[in-house]
Write an enzyme that holds these catalytic residues in place. Structure first.
Site, PDB file in Angstrom:
ATOM      1  N   CYS A  48      39.649  41.728  34.964  1.00 35.61           N
ATOM      2  CA  CYS A  48      39.909  41.975  36.393  1.00 35.61           C
ATOM      3  C   CYS A  48      41.295  41.461  36.795  1.00 35.61           C
ATOM      4  CB  CYS A  48      38.888  41.253  37.275  1.00 35.61           C
ATOM      5  SG  CYS A  48      37.202  41.315  36.715  1.00 35.61           S
ATOM      6  N   ASP A  49      41.658  40.295  36.336  1.00 30.99           N
ATOM      7  CA  ASP A  49      42.804  39.597  36.922  1.00 30.99           C
ATOM      8  C   ASP A  49      43.986  39.360  35.979  1.00 30.99           C
ATOM      9  OD1 ASP A  49      41.361  39.386  39.315  1.00 30.99           O
ATOM     10  OD2 ASP A  49      40.325  37.602  38.608  1.00 30.99           O
TER      11      ASP A  49
ATOM     12  N   CYS B   1      37.400  36.294  35.007  1.00 31.55           N
ATOM     13  CA  CYS B   1      37.398  37.656  34.459  1.00 31.55           C
ATOM     14  C   CYS B   1      38.816  38.110  34.125  1.00 31.55           C
ATOM     15  CB  CYS B   1      36.753  38.610  35.463  1.00 31.55           C
ATOM     16  SG  CYS B   1      36.785  40.330  34.929  1.00 31.55           S
TER      17      CYS B   1
END
Ligand code: NAP
Length: 310
Positions: free
Chosen positions: A135-136, A132
């Protein structure tokens, strides 16, 4: 004992539905499934969930979700539903040999990011390996990262990652992308992205303390192996919605996501609601999943009210 509502799944959608259902006095039973807490439990820092200005670890966030649901009386069990029968109300749910019945069911079983199946990929997930970018990606400022895949997700993730990373290398197993033309063009015109064609990921070097240090790549034509240093690996080879249990009972779309009515969590069966990634192939964020979990609990509450008054 027949329940008013059973919730299947325990990511942000399922546990938010549990909090709302519990606060509506529906005494929800939650079957948490094979990955209690859902996909956030395989990420590390979550920095985009509102209310946590300094970020929070994914597993800690999900513990808080569960604690909040339990505070209002939700019963959460680390049990995995093995079979359902949604043909008639009360609906039936099996956990192995145990049988449960419910007047309504909220399905929040999520989706699973497809992985390549490498040992190193599993070990380093959340430590330099991610599925993701939203997200990261932030953790890879001025770093070199690899993105695996040739579809729209891979293009989108690669482009997004250039906001942070200085060098984004896409590796694709063929010489032609699957992605739509517009997404391909964005990548091709982005000077920070390079595509390595006919290439697969053979292994990832690194350790859980220091993260990823290199990837071992395989040329699919010559079979030659090469190693390239890097700081991160993003897998973007698709997601699979966790809908096998419901295939025979609910309308699914062509990608096997549960179809819900517009602006609602209602499925094709009255009394069955779906929320989170199991019905959303577009946004796939913890906050959107939590929002739809809230909607599902409200939809279930209204359904039960009508059912009880008729
Ligand atoms: P996808 O279209 O199924 O593409 C998956 C990609 O991963 C393909 O290029 C595939 O290679 C590759 N792949 C699969 N298994 C692999 C393996 N074991 N090893 C190496 N490569 C592998 O999945 P997606 O990109 O997640 O897209 C899913 C759907 O969402 C699509 O309909 C897409 O259009 C849509 N989507 C749209 C947007 C947007 O419009 N903004 C953004 C994201 C997703 P091959 O090509 O060789 O099969």
């Amino acid at each position: 004992m027949n329940r008013k509502v059973i919730i299947i799944g325990s990511g942000p959608a399922g546990l938010t539905a549990a909090t709302y259902a519990a606060r509506a006095n529906l005494q929800p039973l939650v079957f948490e499934g094979a990955q209690p807490g859902g996909q956030l439990t395989i990420t590390t820092d979550v920095e985009n969930y509102p209310g946590f200005p300094n970020g929070i670890m994914g597993p800690d966030l999900m513990d808080k979700f569960r604690e909040q649901a339990k505070r209002f009386g939700a019963e959460c069990y680390f049990k995995h539903v093995t079979k359902v029968n949604l043909d008639s109300n009360p609906f039936k749910i099996w956990v192995g040999d145990e049988t449960y019945t419910a007047d309504s069911i909220i399905i929040a079983t999520g989706a699973t990011a497809r992985l390549l199946g490498l040992e190193s990929e599993k070990e380093l997930m959340g430590h330099g390996v991610s599925a993701c970018a939203t997200c990261d990606g932030f953790f890879f400022k001025d770093k070199k990262v690899f993105v695996v895949g040739g579809g729209d997700s891979a293009m989108e993730e690669a482009n997004f990652l250039t906001k942070f990373a200085s060098d984004v290398q896409i590796i694709h197993r063929r010489a032609e992308l699957r992605a739509s033309k517009i997404m391909q063009d964005r990548v091709i015109n982005n000077p920070k992205v390079n595509i390595q064609w006919n290439t697969t990921l053979k292994d990832i070097d690194g350790n859980v303390n220091d993260g990823v240090s290199a990837v071992v790549l395989r040329d699919t034509i010559s079979g030659d192996l090469r190693t390239e240093e890097c700081d991160g690996v993003f897998l973007a080879i698709g997601h699979t919605p966790n809908t096998e249990l419901f295939d025979n009972f609910l309308d699914l779309d062509d990608k096997k996501y549960i179809r819900t009515d517009n602006d609602s969590t209602k499925t094709s069966v009255s009394g069955i609601f779906a929320c989170g990634d199991v019905q959303d192939s577009i946004y796939r964020q913890a906050i959107t999943a939590a929002g739809s979990g809230c909607m599902a609990a409200i939809d279930a509450e209204r359904f039960l009210e009508i059912m009880e008054s008729s």
